[in-house]
Structure formats: structure tokens, C-alpha cells
Scaffold this motif. Structure first.
Motif, PDB file in Angstrom:
ATOM      1  N   UNK A 254      -5.260   6.307   1.833  1.00 38.47           N
ATOM      2  CA  UNK A 254      -4.800   5.315   0.881  1.00 38.47           C
ATOM      3  C   UNK A 254      -4.754   5.899  -0.529  1.00 38.47           C
TER       4      UNK A 254
ATOM      5  N   UNK B 242      -4.938  -3.388  -7.077  1.00 37.81           N
ATOM      6  CA  UNK B 242      -6.244  -3.762  -6.531  1.00 37.81           C
ATOM      7  C   UNK B 242      -7.174  -2.552  -6.499  1.00 37.81           C
ATOM      8  N   UNK B 243      -6.621  -1.404  -6.070  1.00 36.10           N
ATOM      9  CA  UNK B 243      -7.432  -0.189  -5.950  1.00 36.10           C
ATOM     10  C   UNK B 243      -6.533   1.020  -6.098  1.00 36.10           C
TER      11      UNK B 243
ATOM     12  N   UNK C  51       0.837  -1.189   0.000  1.00 32.19           N
ATOM     13  CA  UNK C  51       0.000   0.000   0.000  1.00 32.19           C
ATOM     14  C   UNK C  51       0.877   1.246   0.000  1.00 32.19           C
TER      15      UNK C  51
ATOM     16  N   UNK D 298       3.980  -0.772   8.510  1.00 30.55           N
ATOM     17  CA  UNK D 298       4.322   0.491   7.862  1.00 30.55           C
ATOM     18  C   UNK D 298       5.822   0.763   7.893  1.00 30.55           C
ATOM     19  N   UNK D 299       6.297   1.403   6.828  1.00 27.72           N
ATOM     20  CA  UNK D 299       7.648   1.924   6.802  1.00 27.72           C
ATOM     21  C   UNK D 299       7.710   3.273   7.502  1.00 27.72           C
TER      22      UNK D 299
ATOM     23  N   UNK E 163      -3.293   0.337  -3.769  1.00 24.08           N
ATOM     24  CA  UNK E 163      -3.052  -0.975  -3.179  1.00 24.08           C
ATOM     25  C   UNK E 163      -2.675  -1.944  -4.294  1.00 24.08           C
TER      26      UNK E 163
ATOM     27  N   UNK F 105      -4.289  -9.519   1.735  1.00 20.08           N
ATOM     28  CA  UNK F 105      -5.261  -8.446   1.931  1.00 20.08           C
ATOM     29  C   UNK F 105      -6.118  -8.581   3.173  1.00 20.08           C
ATOM     30  N   UNK F 106      -5.980  -9.628   3.935  1.00 14.17           N
ATOM     31  CA  UNK F 106      -6.792  -9.767   5.143  1.00 14.17           C
ATOM     32  C   UNK F 106      -5.935  -9.867   6.398  1.00 14.17           C
ATOM     33  N   UNK F 107      -4.752  -9.303   6.367  1.00 18.24           N
ATOM     34  CA  UNK F 107      -3.871  -9.243   7.513  1.00 18.24           C
ATOM     35  C   UNK F 107      -3.583  -7.787   7.869  1.00 18.24           C
ATOM     36  N   UNK F 108      -3.098  -7.553   9.115  1.00 16.17           N
ATOM     37  CA  UNK F 108      -2.743  -6.189   9.486  1.00 16.17           C
ATOM     38  C   UNK F 108      -1.550  -5.717   8.671  1.00 16.17           C
ATOM     39  N   UNK F 109      -1.432  -4.399   8.569  1.00 16.20           N
ATOM     40  CA  UNK F 109      -0.408  -3.799   7.740  1.00 16.20           C
ATOM     41  C   UNK F 109       0.787  -3.375   8.569  1.00 16.20           C
TER      42      UNK F 109
END
Lengths: 114, 113
Positions: free
Chosen positions: B45, B55-56, B33, B104-105, B48, B98-102
Motif C-alpha cells: 500500500x 487516510x494514510x 488505494x 483492483x484495476x 489510501x 473502508x470496511x469493504x473488500x477492494x
């Protein structure tokens, strides 16, 4: 469209006292809810999430959050605040259907006073 | 486990110039993302990816922003030409799917003058 509201820009709490950071949401269907924390000059870190099941969710660093469907709220809590908890906290909601495309609130700055 | 890497950490450019940001996700993470975080706001966002497919990108200003994910691993976000309102922190995040937590950098702070 989904949305998240964090009504407080800043929360101040004394070290050792319980803390609450508020979050309300609006989403069609069943919400997937998240809390992230952001320390200065660092990326967001995942704290906890609610998908389904028990309304009280436990996460990292002693934080927990309570899902309340009737009040459309997902408040973040901790029984005893630490100075090191001082940071920016973001509530987020999934856009729907479990896509994990997150919509974030504007954030709440938590200051824990020694 | 190494985290999400982003570079550069800071960039200052003049309006109408071009800029590119790079992201290296956590190894094995299929979903990537890009977010834009304007001062005082939560991350928004932009795009993605799932592997190397989009995806989006419904919130990506496609007249000036572009992004690609080469071979389903690293990703680059480009702005051309930049506007003053593009000043923000650009965050990259990755997740195993797509169904897990993200995760971040640290972000790239862009200042457009």
C-alpha cells in the motif's frame, strides 16, 4: 506490525485433486484475513474473507479457507482443482481495527496439471 | 458494472524522468488505494483516500511520489524523478468504504531504464 507469510512459492497439484495454499499471519488483536487471486496481466480478484464467526469461510469459484486461531493460519482450500485455477494467490491481513489497509504475502503460484 | 480503470497499461521511461498514472474507480466507491507491486512480491500500500482526503500515506516516498484524488473520483499518482527501483506494477483499487473488500484495476507496468 502485522505480517503475512506464504511459505510456498509454488504449489503443483493434479487436476481433480484437492489443493491447499498455506498462509500464516501475525497481527495484534483480532485478524481480518483475505485471499485474492491474480491471473496474468489482470488485477487482483477478491476470493473470500474472514472477519468473525464460523472458522470455515466459503468464497468464489468453489474456494474455501479455514481460520485457525491457535496456529495463526488461514489456509486456502478447494476439494477438486481445475486447470483454470492456475494463477497467483495472495493472502492478506488487515492492519488492525478493521481499517481494511491490507498487508499482502508474497504470493503462491498454483499450477494445476492436466 | 464497470471495473476499476487504469491508464496507461505500460510505460517505459528513463531514470530521472517523470511519469503519471491515472485511475478511475468504480462509480460510487468512496475509498481508493494505490499499491506498488514489485516483481515477486505482494502489493504494498502506498496511499489510501477516503473521498478526496488522504487516510494514510505513511508508505508513500513523498520526496518523489505524489498522489491526488480530484473531486473524490479519479486519482493520479505521479513519480518525479523516477529511479530504477521504481520499476513495478502500480495497482489502483477501490471499495465502497473502508470496511469493504477492494476491487483492483489491471495495473500499470512501469519500467525505468
Amino acid at each position: 506490525a502485522q505480517s503475512v507469510a506464504q511459505p510456498e512459492d509454488q504449489v503443483n497439484v493434479a487436476e481433480g485433486n484437492p489443493l491447499t495454499v498455506k498462509c500464516t499471519y501475525s497481527v495484534s488483536g483480532n485478524p481480518y484475513l483475505f485471499w485474492y487471486v491474480q491471473y496474468p496481466n489482470r488485477g487482483l480478484q477478491f476470493l473470500l474473507k474472514y472477519i468473525t464467526g464460523d472458522n470455515l469461510v466459503k468464497g468464489s469459484y468453489g474456494f474455501e479457507a479455514e481460520f485457525n486461531k491457535s496456529q495463526t493460519s488461514f489456509h486456502l482450500k478447494k476439494p477438486s482443482a481445475l486447470v483454470s485455477d492456475s494463477a497467483l494467490y495472495f493472502c492478506a491481513v488487515d492492519s488492525g481495527a478493521g481499517s481494511y489497509q491490507l498487508t499482502f504475502g508474497k504470493g503462491t503460484k498454483l499450477s494445476v496439471i492436466p | 458494472e464497470a471495473g476499476v480503470a487504469q491508464s496507461p497499461r505500460y510505460k517505459i521511461i528513463e531514470k530521472r524522468q517523470s511519469v503519471a498514472f491515472w485511475c478511475n474507480p468504480i462509480s460510487g466507491h468512496a475509498t481508493l488505494y494505490w499499491y506498488q507491486q514489485i516483481l515477486g512480491q505482494g502489493p504494498k500500500l502506498l496511499i489510501q483516500f477516503q473521498n478526496n482526503g488522504v487516510v494514510d500515506d505513511s508508505q508513500l516516498p513523498k520526496d518523489r511520489f505524489s498522489a491526488e484524488r480530484l473531486k473524490g473520483v479519479d486519482s493520479t499518482l505521479k513519480i518525479q524523478p523516477a529511479k530504477l527501483e521504481d520499476s513495478a506494477v502500480y495497482l489502483c483499487a477501490s471499495s465502497p468504504g473502508p470496511v469493504y473488500e477492494q476491487y483492483f484495476g489491471p495495473g500499470t507496468r512501469l519500467t525505468v531504464t
